[in-house]
Write an enzyme that holds these catalytic residues in place. Structure first.
Site, PDB file in Angstrom:
ATOM      1  N   ASN A 274      39.859 -15.536  -0.491  1.00 57.39           N
ATOM      2  CA  ASN A 274      39.330 -14.589   0.486  1.00 57.39           C
ATOM      3  C   ASN A 274      40.086 -14.789   1.797  1.00 57.39           C
ATOM      4  OD1 ASN A 274      37.853 -12.896   2.121  1.00 57.39           O
ATOM      5  ND2 ASN A 274      35.998 -14.136   2.106  1.00 57.39           N
TER       6      ASN A 274
ATOM      7  N   HIS B 290      29.159 -11.654   1.012  1.00 60.53           N
ATOM      8  CA  HIS B 290      29.632 -12.865   1.680  1.00 60.53           C
ATOM      9  C   HIS B 290      28.739 -13.180   2.867  1.00 60.53           C
ATOM     10  CE1 HIS B 290      32.222 -15.651   3.892  1.00 60.53           C
ATOM     11  NE2 HIS B 290      32.837 -15.867   2.741  1.00 60.53           N
TER      12      HIS B 290
ATOM     13  N   GLU C  95      29.272 -14.004   5.817  1.00 57.56           N
ATOM     14  CA  GLU C  95      29.663 -13.377   7.089  1.00 57.56           C
ATOM     15  C   GLU C  95      29.176 -11.935   7.150  1.00 57.56           C
ATOM     16  OE1 GLU C  95      33.393 -16.426   7.119  1.00 57.56           O
ATOM     17  OE2 GLU C  95      33.755 -14.313   6.668  1.00 57.56           O
TER      18      GLU C  95
ATOM     19  N   GLU D  24      28.039 -20.073  -2.264  1.00 62.19           N
ATOM     20  CA  GLU D  24      28.710 -20.516  -1.047  1.00 62.19           C
ATOM     21  C   GLU D  24      27.670 -20.940  -0.011  1.00 62.19           C
ATOM     22  OE1 GLU D  24      32.915 -18.699  -0.435  1.00 62.19           O
ATOM     23  OE2 GLU D  24      31.441 -17.154   0.010  1.00 62.19           O
TER      24      GLU D  24
ATOM     25  N   GLY E 290      33.902 -22.748   6.384  1.00 59.45           N
ATOM     26  CA  GLY E 290      34.713 -22.848   7.593  1.00 59.45           C
ATOM     27  C   GLY E 290      34.323 -23.989   8.512  1.00 59.45           C
TER      28      GLY E 290
ATOM     29  N   SER F 216      34.634 -24.503   2.183  1.00 58.53           N
ATOM     30  CA  SER F 216      35.596 -25.550   2.567  1.00 58.53           C
ATOM     31  C   SER F 216      36.268 -26.194   1.359  1.00 58.53           C
ATOM     32  CB  SER F 216      34.913 -26.617   3.432  1.00 58.53           C
ATOM     33  OG  SER F 216      34.471 -26.059   4.657  1.00 58.53           O
TER      34      SER F 216
END
Length: 294
Positions: free
Chosen positions: A35, A120, A122, A190, A196, A236
């Site tokens: 991604n 996702h 985000e 996730e 991140g 990560s």
């Protein structure tokens, strides 16, 4: 000696002891997605897709997917070799119409894109996409014959509050009734606290959630769907931790963020190739492959 060995093999095949047993192996092909998020220039796309083209991997063992921003999809698709999947990062919750800035499922399909990421963290947490909105997206994507990488995961306070499994189940509940063909869906666990941040779930933490998801699918959909649906980990993931994570029996690959923009992506793909679930033969006196660790 040859005659004795031949007779032994003949008896083994006659008794089905050397024939592949469906219970003896998993048909799941590993999946590694990159991604790219809102990163990359045209120069980067040309160079990095060419780099990925040069990687050695067997698509019967691991599928490799890259997700650039929408304006780079055409370039990536033109440069990528057939073995590399090109996916969108997102799509509209609506069909074509007066929805400025949106790209629909049909438009992606018409453009030659066969995959999209949906859900996702985000999109959930920055753009406030709800479970209902994501369910609409999944339904539209599948209706347009797109494959879906559906993301779920808990926030740090939810994990610390012991709500990880509850949160993931709620996110799955929103879409499970919308999915008719599970072969077109990859689930990406996730944990938000690991995306991140440099923090990563331990192999045991990842396996716990993946095991829960597989049991959830068995109870909610079917045992067959549970056994065949790929569940990948994201958060990560890099070239240093991927080899340990992939050893977990219910981890079928990765959705990679920052490391997918670097040469480390090769190491992650190699880790999946190495630990891919192989066909094993039940009661085989002459083993041909090595089973994945459990």
């Amino acid at each position: 000696y040859i005659q004795i060995k031949s007779k032994m093999l003949g008896r083994a095949f006659a008794q089905n002891s050397l024939r592949p047993s469906m219970a003896a192996f998993s048909s799941r092909v590993m999946f590694v997605g990159g991604n790219w998020k809102s990163n990359g220039t045209t120069k980067f796309v040309k160079e990095h897709v060419s780099f990925i083209n040069g990687l050695q991997f067997d698509t019967d063992k691991v599928e490799v997917c890259i997700s650039p921003v929408n304006i780079h999809l055409q370039m990536a698709k033109e440069i990528a070799e057939k073995k590399v999947i090109v996916s969108a990062q997102n799509m509209s919750a609506f069909k074509e119409g007066a929805f400025t800035g949106e790209v629909t499922a049909n438009q992606l399909k018409d453009f030659g894109i066969n995959w999209t990421i949906i859900g996702h963290s985000e999109r959930r947490n920055i753009f406030l996409e709800s479970d209902d909105t994501l369910a609409k997206k999944v339904e539209l994507a599948l209706a347009s014959n797109l494959n879906v990488i559906f993301c779920i995961g808990e926030k740090l306070e939810e994990r610390e509050g012991g709500k990880t499994l509850e949160v993931c189940k709620t996110q799955m509940d929103a879409v499970v009734g919308k999915i008719k063909d599970w072969k077109k869906v990859v689930i990406a666990y996730e944990p938000v606290w690991a995306i991140g941040t440099g923090r990563v779930a331990t192999p045991e933490q990842a396996q716990e959630v993946h095991d829960m998801l597989r049991k959830y699918l068995a109870e909610t959909v079917s045992k067959e769907v549970s056994e065949n649906t790929r569940i990948i980990y994201g958060g990560s993931v890099d070239d240093k931790n991927s080899s340990k994570l992939i050893e977990q029996k219910d981890v079928d690959g990765f959705l990679v963020g920052g490391a997918s923009l670097k040469p480390a992506f090769k190491t992650i793909i190699d880790a999946c190739m190495k630990h891919n679930i192989q066909i094993t033969y039940s009661n085989n006196p002459f083993p041909l492959t090595k089973k994945k660790k459990k």
